[in-house]
Write a protein that holds these residues in place. Structure first.
Motif, PDB file in Angstrom:
ATOM      1  N   SER A 187       0.805  -1.217   0.000  1.00 21.98           N
ATOM      2  CA  SER A 187       0.000   0.000   0.000  1.00 21.98           C
ATOM      3  C   SER A 187       0.837   1.266   0.000  1.00 21.98           C
ATOM      4  N   LEU A 188       2.138   1.175  -0.245  1.00 20.87           N
ATOM      5  CA  LEU A 188       2.991   2.358  -0.269  1.00 20.87           C
ATOM      6  C   LEU A 188       3.051   2.939  -1.672  1.00 20.87           C
ATOM      7  N   SER A 189       2.761   4.220  -1.780  1.00 18.74           N
ATOM      8  CA  SER A 189       2.885   4.909  -3.057  1.00 18.74           C
ATOM      9  C   SER A 189       3.391   6.312  -2.797  1.00 18.74           C
ATOM     10  N   CYS A 190       4.096   6.879  -3.777  1.00 19.06           N
ATOM     11  CA  CYS A 190       4.649   8.223  -3.651  1.00 19.06           C
ATOM     12  C   CYS A 190       4.294   9.051  -4.878  1.00 19.06           C
ATOM     13  N   ARG A 191       4.147  10.337  -4.668  1.00 21.32           N
ATOM     14  CA  ARG A 191       3.977  11.279  -5.766  1.00 21.32           C
ATOM     15  C   ARG A 191       5.319  11.952  -5.998  1.00 21.32           C
ATOM     16  N   VAL A 192       5.886  11.760  -7.175  1.00 20.40           N
ATOM     17  CA  VAL A 192       7.214  12.302  -7.461  1.00 20.40           C
ATOM     18  C   VAL A 192       7.193  12.957  -8.840  1.00 20.40           C
ATOM     19  N   PRO A 193       8.098  13.896  -9.082  1.00 24.69           N
ATOM     20  CA  PRO A 193       8.172  14.514 -10.406  1.00 24.69           C
ATOM     21  C   PRO A 193       8.742  13.538 -11.424  1.00 24.69           C
ATOM     22  N   SER A 194       8.303  13.660 -12.657  1.00 21.61           N
ATOM     23  CA  SER A 194       8.817  12.805 -13.730  1.00 21.61           C
ATOM     24  C   SER A 194       9.624  13.639 -14.705  1.00 21.61           C
ATOM     25  N   GLY A 195      10.301  12.944 -15.611  1.00 21.35           N
ATOM     26  CA  GLY A 195      11.098  13.635 -16.606  1.00 21.35           C
ATOM     27  C   GLY A 195      12.449  14.043 -16.039  1.00 21.35           C
ATOM     28  N   GLY A 196      13.126  14.937 -16.756  1.00 21.06           N
ATOM     29  CA  GLY A 196      14.434  15.390 -16.306  1.00 21.06           C
ATOM     30  C   GLY A 196      15.546  14.469 -16.774  1.00 21.06           C
ATOM     31  N   SER A 197      16.579  14.367 -15.970  1.00 20.59           N
ATOM     32  CA  SER A 197      17.756  13.601 -16.369  1.00 20.59           C
ATOM     33  C   SER A 197      17.453  12.111 -16.429  1.00 20.59           C
ATOM     34  N   ALA A 198      18.228  11.402 -17.242  1.00 18.27           N
ATOM     35  CA  ALA A 198      18.027   9.961 -17.405  1.00 18.27           C
ATOM     36  C   ALA A 198      18.551   9.206 -16.185  1.00 18.27           C
ATOM     37  N   GLY A 199      17.939   8.061 -15.914  1.00 15.93           N
ATOM     38  CA  GLY A 199      18.405   7.198 -14.844  1.00 15.93           C
ATOM     39  C   GLY A 199      19.408   6.181 -15.358  1.00 15.93           C
ATOM     40  N   ALA A 278      12.399   6.381  -6.008  1.00 14.27           N
ATOM     41  CA  ALA A 278      12.262   6.826  -7.393  1.00 14.27           C
ATOM     42  C   ALA A 278      12.964   8.151  -7.704  1.00 14.27           C
ATOM     43  N   PRO A 279      12.851   9.185  -6.886  1.00 16.74           N
ATOM     44  CA  PRO A 279      13.512  10.444  -7.257  1.00 16.74           C
ATOM     45  C   PRO A 279      15.029  10.327  -7.323  1.00 16.74           C
ATOM     46  N   GLN A 280      15.629   9.639  -6.342  1.00 19.99           N
ATOM     47  CA  GLN A 280      17.092   9.527  -6.331  1.00 19.99           C
ATOM     48  C   GLN A 280      17.620   8.680  -7.485  1.00 19.99           C
ATOM     49  N   LEU A 281      16.883   7.626  -7.827  1.00 19.00           N
ATOM     50  CA  LEU A 281      17.349   6.709  -8.870  1.00 19.00           C
ATOM     51  C   LEU A 281      16.736   7.010 -10.234  1.00 19.00           C
ATOM     52  N   ARG A 282      15.953   8.079 -10.330  1.00 17.22           N
ATOM     53  CA  ARG A 282      15.325   8.498 -11.585  1.00 17.22           C
ATOM     54  C   ARG A 282      14.485   7.367 -12.172  1.00 17.22           C
ATOM     55  N   ILE A 283      13.654   6.776 -11.337  1.00 18.11           N
ATOM     56  CA  ILE A 283      12.784   5.674 -11.754  1.00 18.11           C
ATOM     57  C   ILE A 283      11.490   6.243 -12.329  1.00 18.11           C
ATOM     58  N   ALA A 284      11.143   5.785 -13.514  1.00 19.09           N
ATOM     59  CA  ALA A 284       9.953   6.283 -14.202  1.00 19.09           C
ATOM     60  C   ALA A 284       8.755   5.365 -14.025  1.00 19.09           C
ATOM     61  N   GLU A 285       9.008   4.049 -13.853  1.00 20.02           N
ATOM     62  CA  GLU A 285       7.885   3.106 -13.795  1.00 20.02           C
ATOM     63  C   GLU A 285       8.298   1.853 -13.030  1.00 20.02           C
ATOM     64  N   VAL A 286       7.360   1.332 -12.251  1.00 18.05           N
ATOM     65  CA  VAL A 286       7.549   0.063 -11.540  1.00 18.05           C
ATOM     66  C   VAL A 286       6.311  -0.781 -11.800  1.00 18.05           C
ATOM     67  N   ALA A 287       6.508  -2.031 -12.235  1.00  8.25           N
ATOM     68  CA  ALA A 287       5.378  -2.902 -12.552  1.00  8.25           C
ATOM     69  C   ALA A 287       5.571  -4.262 -11.896  1.00  8.25           C
ATOM     70  N   TYR A 288       4.454  -4.790 -11.368  1.00  4.20           N
ATOM     71  CA  TYR A 288       4.498  -6.116 -10.749  1.00  4.20           C
ATOM     72  C   TYR A 288       3.084  -6.661 -10.628  1.00  4.20           C
ATOM     73  N   ARG A 289       2.913  -7.897 -11.034  1.00  2.47           N
ATOM     74  CA  ARG A 289       1.665  -8.644 -10.871  1.00  2.47           C
ATOM     75  C   ARG A 289       0.407  -7.860 -11.256  1.00  2.47           C
ATOM     76  N   GLY A 290       0.452  -7.272 -12.444  1.00  2.15           N
ATOM     77  CA  GLY A 290      -0.752  -6.625 -12.964  1.00  2.15           C
ATOM     78  C   GLY A 290      -1.010  -5.230 -12.432  1.00  2.15           C
ATOM     79  N   ARG A 291      -0.079  -4.687 -11.647  1.00  2.48           N
ATOM     80  CA  ARG A 291      -0.208  -3.315 -11.161  1.00  2.48           C
ATOM     81  C   ARG A 291       1.015  -2.520 -11.612  1.00  2.48           C
ATOM     82  N   VAL A 292       0.824  -1.243 -11.824  1.00  2.00           N
ATOM     83  CA  VAL A 292       1.928  -0.409 -12.288  1.00  2.00           C
ATOM     84  C   VAL A 292       1.862   0.955 -11.603  1.00  2.00           C
ATOM     85  N   TRP A 293       3.031   1.465 -11.280  1.00  2.00           N
ATOM     86  CA  TRP A 293       3.174   2.820 -10.755  1.00  2.00           C
ATOM     87  C   TRP A 293       4.027   3.603 -11.742  1.00  2.00           C
ATOM     88  N   ARG A 294       3.552   4.766 -12.157  1.00  2.00           N
ATOM     89  CA  ARG A 294       4.297   5.590 -13.112  1.00  2.00           C
ATOM     90  C   ARG A 294       4.546   6.968 -12.510  1.00  2.00           C
TER      91      ARG A 294
END
Length: 322
Positions: A187-199, A278-294
Motif C-alpha cells: 500500500s505504499l505509493s509516492c507522488r514524485v516529479p517525472s522527466g528530467g535527467s536519465a536514470g 524513485a527520485p534519487q534513482l530516476r525511476i519512471a515506472e515500476v510494474a508487478y503482478r498486474g499493477r503499475v506505478w508511473r
C-alpha cells in the motif's frame, strides 16, 4: 465668481476604495484557492508518500519513505521477522523522524542517533543508512526473545534512551509501515516529479544489491514464477537480465503459486522500495503482478497494468527515465 473645485467629490471616493479592497480580497482568495489546488495535485505540503491500511492513512515525506524502505531492505536481507522492522522503524521515528540528520544530542548522528563516542562507528559510517540500520539490528538480535518484548523494552535495550516510553507512541504507525515494506500489505505509493535527467539501470541494480543483498538479483526459477525443477521449465539462471535497456528485471515471486499472498510479498517489498527511491534513482515506472506505478501519473498511485494480465509475470520490472 467661485472657481470650480479640482478635488474629487467625496461621494465618488468611497465606492472606488471599496472596489479596490474587494478586488484585493478576491485576488487573495484566488491565490489561496490556487495554492490549495496546487498542493493537492503536487504534494507540495511535503507529504509525498502514503501508506493506507484499514481506513488509516500514514503520510511521509519522500526522504522519510526512502529511509524507511532502506531499513526494511536491510531487515529483509537478514531474514528478520516483521516485528524487528517495526521496532527499528518506531525507534527511528522517535530518534530522527526518519531523517538522516547530521546532528543531535551531543555527538548523536543519523537515523537512530547513534554516537561515535559510544562505539557505533565513525561519523561517516553512521550517516550511511545501510550501515546504521545494520548496526541497530546487530544489537537487537542479541536480546533474547526481543520479538516478544514490549516495543519500548526492546528499543530501549538497544538505544539506552533517557525517554524510553517515547517509542510507544510510534508503534501503530511503525507496524503499518513495516507491513507495507515487507509486502504483506502492498500500500505504499509516492507522488514524485517525472522527466528530467536519465536514470542508470546499473545504479538501480547496485543499490538493490547493497540494500537487499546480492542474492536479490539472482534468478531461482523462470520469469513466471515457476520453479526450475518443474518438468518442461527453463533451466535456472543466477544472472539478472542486463539487456533490457532502461528496465531492470528482478525476480519477485518466492514460490510458484501467484495467488498465494506469501508468494508475492517479496515482490511487493521490492516494488515499493523502488517507488520510495524513485527520485534519487530516476525511476519512471515500476510494474508487478498486474499493477503499475508511473512517475508521470504518480498521483494516481498503483493502478491496473492494461498491457499485462495480473498473473502473467512474477518479476518486478523497474524502468528508469531515459
Amino acid at each position: 465668481m467661485p472657481q470650480p473645485s479640482h478635488q474629487p467629490l467625496q461621494g465618488t471616493r468611497a465606492p472606488r476604495g471599496r472596489r479596490t479592497r474587494w478586488t484585493a480580497a478576491l485576488l487573495a482568495l484566488l491565490t489561496v484557492v490556487g495554492y490549495v489546488v496546487f498542493v493537492d495535485w503536487t504534494g507540495s505540503h511535503g507529504l509525498d508518500c502514503f501508506v493506507e491500511a484499514n481506513g488509516t492513512r500514514l503520510g511521509l515525506q519522500q526522504p522519510q519513505a526512502a529511509n524507511a524502505a532502506t531499513i526494511g531492505a536491510v531487515a529483509s536481507s537478514r531474514d528478520l521477522p516483521e516485528r524487528a522492522l517495526t521496532i527499528a522503524l518506531a525507534t527511528a521515528m522517535q530518534e530522527s523522524k526518519l531523517h538522516n540528520i547530521k546532528g543531535g544530542d551531543r555527538d548523536s548522528l543519523g537515523l537512530f542517533q547513534q554516537r561515535p563516542s559510544q562505539g557505533w562507528g565513525t561519523a561517516q559510517q553512521i550517516m550511511d543508512p545501510v550501515y546504521s540500520a545494520s548496526e541497530f539490528f546487530d544489537e537487537l538480535v542479541k536480546i533474547p526473545g526481543y520479538s516478544r518484548l514490549p516495543l519500548t523494552a526492546a528499543a530501549q535495550r538497544v538505544q539506552h534512551s533517557g525517554f524510553p516510553q517515547a517509542y510507544a507512541k510510534h508503534e501503530a504507525d511503525a507496524s503499518m509501515l513495516a507491513a507495507a515494506l515487507y509486502g504483506r500489505a502492498p500500500s505504499l505509493s509516492c507522488r514524485v516529479p517525472s522527466g528530467g535527467s536519465a536514470g542508470d539501470p546499473a545504479a538501480v541494480r547496485q543499490r538493490l544489491a547493497r540494500e537487499f543483498g546480492a542474492q536479490v538479483l539472482e534468478r531461482q526459477g523462470t520469469t513466471d514464477g515457476t520453479p526450475a525443477d518443474v518438468p518442461g521449465a527453463a533451466a535456472p539462471s543466477t544472472t539478472p537480465k542486463d539487456t533490457d535497456g532502461p528496465t531492470v528485471t528482478v525476480p519477485g515471486d518466492a514460490v510458484a503459486d501467484p495467488t498465494d499472498e506469501d508468494a508475492t510479498q517479496h515482490g511487493w517489498a521490492l516494488a515499493q522500495w523502488a517507488v520510495a527511491h524513485a527520485p534519487q534513482l530516476r525511476i519512471a515506472e515500476v510494474a508487478y503482478r498486474g499493477r503499475v506505478w508511473r512517475a508521470k501519473e504518480s498521483g494516481s498511485g498503483w493502478v491496473k497494468d492494461p498491457s499485462r494480465p495480473g498473473h502473467s509475470y512474477g518479476d518486478v520490472r523497474i524502468t528508469v527515465e531515459h
